[in-house]
Design a protein around this motif. Structure first.
Motif, mmCIF file in Angstrom:
data_model
loop_
_atom_site.group_PDB
_atom_site.id
_atom_site.type_symbol
_atom_site.label_atom_id
_atom_site.label_comp_id
_atom_site.label_asym_id
_atom_site.label_seq_id
_atom_site.Cartn_x
_atom_site.Cartn_y
_atom_site.Cartn_z
ATOM 1 N N ALA A 58 -11.869 -43.634 -21.091
ATOM 2 C CA ALA A 58 -11.957 -44.116 -19.715
ATOM 3 C C ALA A 58 -10.633 -44.710 -19.237
ATOM 4 N N VAL A 59 -9.967 -45.452 -20.115
ATOM 5 C CA VAL A 59 -8.703 -46.096 -19.734
ATOM 6 C C VAL A 59 -7.550 -45.089 -19.718
ATOM 7 N N ALA A 60 -7.504 -44.227 -20.735
ATOM 8 C CA ALA A 60 -6.359 -43.330 -20.885
ATOM 9 C C ALA A 60 -6.458 -42.074 -20.028
ATOM 10 N N GLY A 61 -7.691 -41.644 -19.691
ATOM 11 C CA GLY A 61 -7.880 -40.385 -18.983
ATOM 12 C C GLY A 61 -7.069 -40.233 -17.707
ATOM 13 N N GLY B 207 -9.430 -36.072 -26.650
ATOM 14 C CA GLY B 207 -10.649 -35.580 -26.039
ATOM 15 C C GLY B 207 -10.703 -35.771 -24.546
ATOM 16 N N CYS B 208 -10.238 -36.932 -24.046
ATOM 17 C CA CYS B 208 -10.309 -37.184 -22.602
ATOM 18 C C CYS B 208 -9.380 -36.245 -21.842
ATOM 19 N N ALA C 35 -13.458 -37.445 -15.870
ATOM 20 C CA ALA C 35 -13.607 -37.601 -17.324
ATOM 21 C C ALA C 35 -13.545 -39.076 -17.701
ATOM 22 N N SER C 36 -12.679 -39.814 -17.015
ATOM 23 C CA SER C 36 -12.580 -41.244 -17.260
ATOM 24 C C SER C 36 -13.859 -41.959 -16.831
ATOM 25 N N ALA C 37 -14.395 -41.565 -15.680
ATOM 26 C CA ALA C 37 -15.634 -42.177 -15.192
ATOM 27 C C ALA C 37 -16.788 -41.892 -16.141
ATOM 28 N N ILE C 38 -16.824 -40.662 -16.674
ATOM 29 C CA ILE C 38 -17.859 -40.294 -17.644
ATOM 30 C C ILE C 38 -17.725 -41.134 -18.912
ATOM 31 N N SER C 39 -16.480 -41.247 -19.389
ATOM 32 C CA SER C 39 -16.245 -42.019 -20.609
ATOM 33 C C SER C 39 -16.582 -43.492 -20.404
ATOM 34 N N GLY D 223 -18.815 -44.641 -18.354
ATOM 35 C CA GLY D 223 -20.273 -44.735 -18.370
ATOM 36 C C GLY D 223 -20.836 -44.676 -19.772
ATOM 37 N N SER D 224 -20.263 -43.782 -20.610
ATOM 38 C CA SER D 224 -20.717 -43.680 -22.000
ATOM 39 C C SER D 224 -20.483 -44.987 -22.749
ATOM 40 N N ALA D 225 -19.288 -45.559 -22.535
ATOM 41 C CA ALA D 225 -18.961 -46.820 -23.204
ATOM 42 C C ALA D 225 -19.876 -47.945 -22.733
ATOM 43 N N LEU D 226 -20.089 -48.015 -21.435
ATOM 44 C CA LEU D 226 -20.966 -49.061 -20.904
ATOM 45 C C LEU D 226 -22.390 -48.882 -21.403
ATOM 46 N N GLY D 227 -22.849 -47.624 -21.443
ATOM 47 C CA GLY D 227 -24.203 -47.371 -21.914
ATOM 48 C C GLY D 227 -24.385 -47.788 -23.366
#
Length: 393
Positions: A48-51, A101-102, A329-333, A335-339
């Protein structure tokens, strides 16, 4: 296109298989299951940060080389994970894998969007992203079977398949360079509040998904304790994701991506509420069946939302697709991290795993109105006339 699908196949295995092996990882690395779940979250948070930074930096480069460099980094991170002697080293491997991956996900999606005519974009994205969905249906069960011997073996599988994809991309993928533009031009979409809000829709969907999926083993284990049952269930989830992805890829070309996405989000919310009620009220005999219905339907929705969402975002800023896809991709990541974090925090405070679908429903209840607001905002901004990406809902 096939080698891009194989590349996304590797990221799909990596993204899902660890969630099915949390008890084994926790025991081997001498940590709690909730802390082991943070291996999934740290990957997502790093991405999320690096994407956006990596996407903006590399969007002016030749894209085949970007894809190959990203895939190489991703494979290296997974190899480090596979031999990690401690939890700290495993976290480091997840960070390295996340950096590759990002960028890989954003570069592959941007490549497809630029290479394919808009009228066929949904099907093309569906095919390439199908590699991710196929990973959940085929790669994850195979990974879980290998994981019965050691949780490290699936990561070796990811590295081997990633290396095969790398060779295929190097030999078969044509070079591609985006139209020349300055970094300031490529970053200009960030000044659009509606685009930022649209990206937050991706964050909301993935946050709701990973609140439950990261801890799926803990949620379903009471009624499906046998390890082979979990493998079959994960396979069913993957097949459901493939079905959702395939259907919405075609529907996004035929109808408005926004309308398709609206139906999916409504379905996910209803399914999360259904799951919450089933876990709270169902009799034990019915609970085993109802929990599977909830999980498989979630797979359909989570697999189906990606194509219409990406098509909608690409249409918002067609001149900056590479950056927009990196941001998504960052927004998805994120969300995954927050979830994963929300689910882990809830479990650490004593919440039963069966109550996690209710948390997911709350997140989706906030995401759906945001999606509708972005759709209405896009329509009013465009004015009268048809808009394939932002039609009335």
């Amino acid at each position: 296109m096939i080698w891009l699908a194989v590349a996304t196949f590797t990221t799909g295995i990596d993204g899902y298989v660890l969630a099915g092996l949390l008890p084994d990882i926790a025991a081997d690395l001498d940590v709690t299951a909730a802390l082991a779940g943070q291996l999934v979250s740290v990957f997502a948070l790093t991405a999320a940060v690096a994407g956006p930074i990596l996407g903006a930096t590399t969007s002016g480069w030749e894209q085949r080389r970007v894809i190959m460099g990203a895939l190489t980094t991703f494979v290296a991170g997974n190899l480090l994970n596979a031999v990690a002697p401690t939890y700290g080293v495993a976290l480091g491997g997840r960070v390295i894998a996340a950096l590759g991956g990002c960028l890989l996900g954003a570069a592959v999606t941007g490549y497809v969007v630029h290479l394919v005519a808009e009228r066929h974009r949904g099907r093309a994205l569906s095919f390439v992203l199908g590699g991710w969905m196929t990973a959940t249906a085929l790669g994850v069960p195979v990974g879980l079977i290998l994981g019965q011997t050691s949780w490290r073996l699936p990561l070796v599988l990811v590295s081997v398949v990633g290396t095969i994809a790398l060779i295929g991309i190097g030999l078969r993928l044509p070079p591609l360079r985006y139209p020349s533009s300055s970094l300031a031009d490529r970053l200009r979409p960030l000044a659009q509040p509606r685009l930022v809000a649209g990206l937050l829709v991706s964050t909301g969907v993935l946050c709701a998904s990973y609140t439950c999926f990261t801890y799926a083993v803990l949620i379903l284990e009471p009624t499906h304790p046998a390890r082979w049952m979990m493998i079959v269930i994960m396979c069913a989830y993957g097949v459901a994701s493939m079905v959702g992805n395939a259907i919405t890829g075609r529907l996004a070309d035929r109808f408005s991506p926004v309308r398709v996405l609206t139906v999916i989000l409504c379905g996910l919310l209803v399914d999360a509420l259904f799951g919450a009620l089933a876990f709270s009220l169902a009799a034990p005999a019915a609970f085993a069946v109802l929990s599977l219905v909830w999980f498989v339907l979630a797979g359909v929705g989570n697999g189906g939302h990606a194509v219409p969402q990406q098509a909608r975002l690409a249409a918002m800023a067609p001149a900056s697709v590479a950056v927009v896809m990196a941001l998504n991709a960052s927004a998805i990541s994120l969300g995954s991290a927050l979830g994963g974090g929300v689910g882990g925090l809830a479990l650490s405070t004593g919440l039963a795993p069966g109550h996690l679908p209710l948390l997911a429903a709350g997140i989706l209840a906030l995401t759906l109105p945001l999606h509708l607001l972005v759709a209405r905002w896009s329509r009013s901004r465009r004015g009268p006339g048809p808009d394939p990406s932002a039609a009335a809902v």
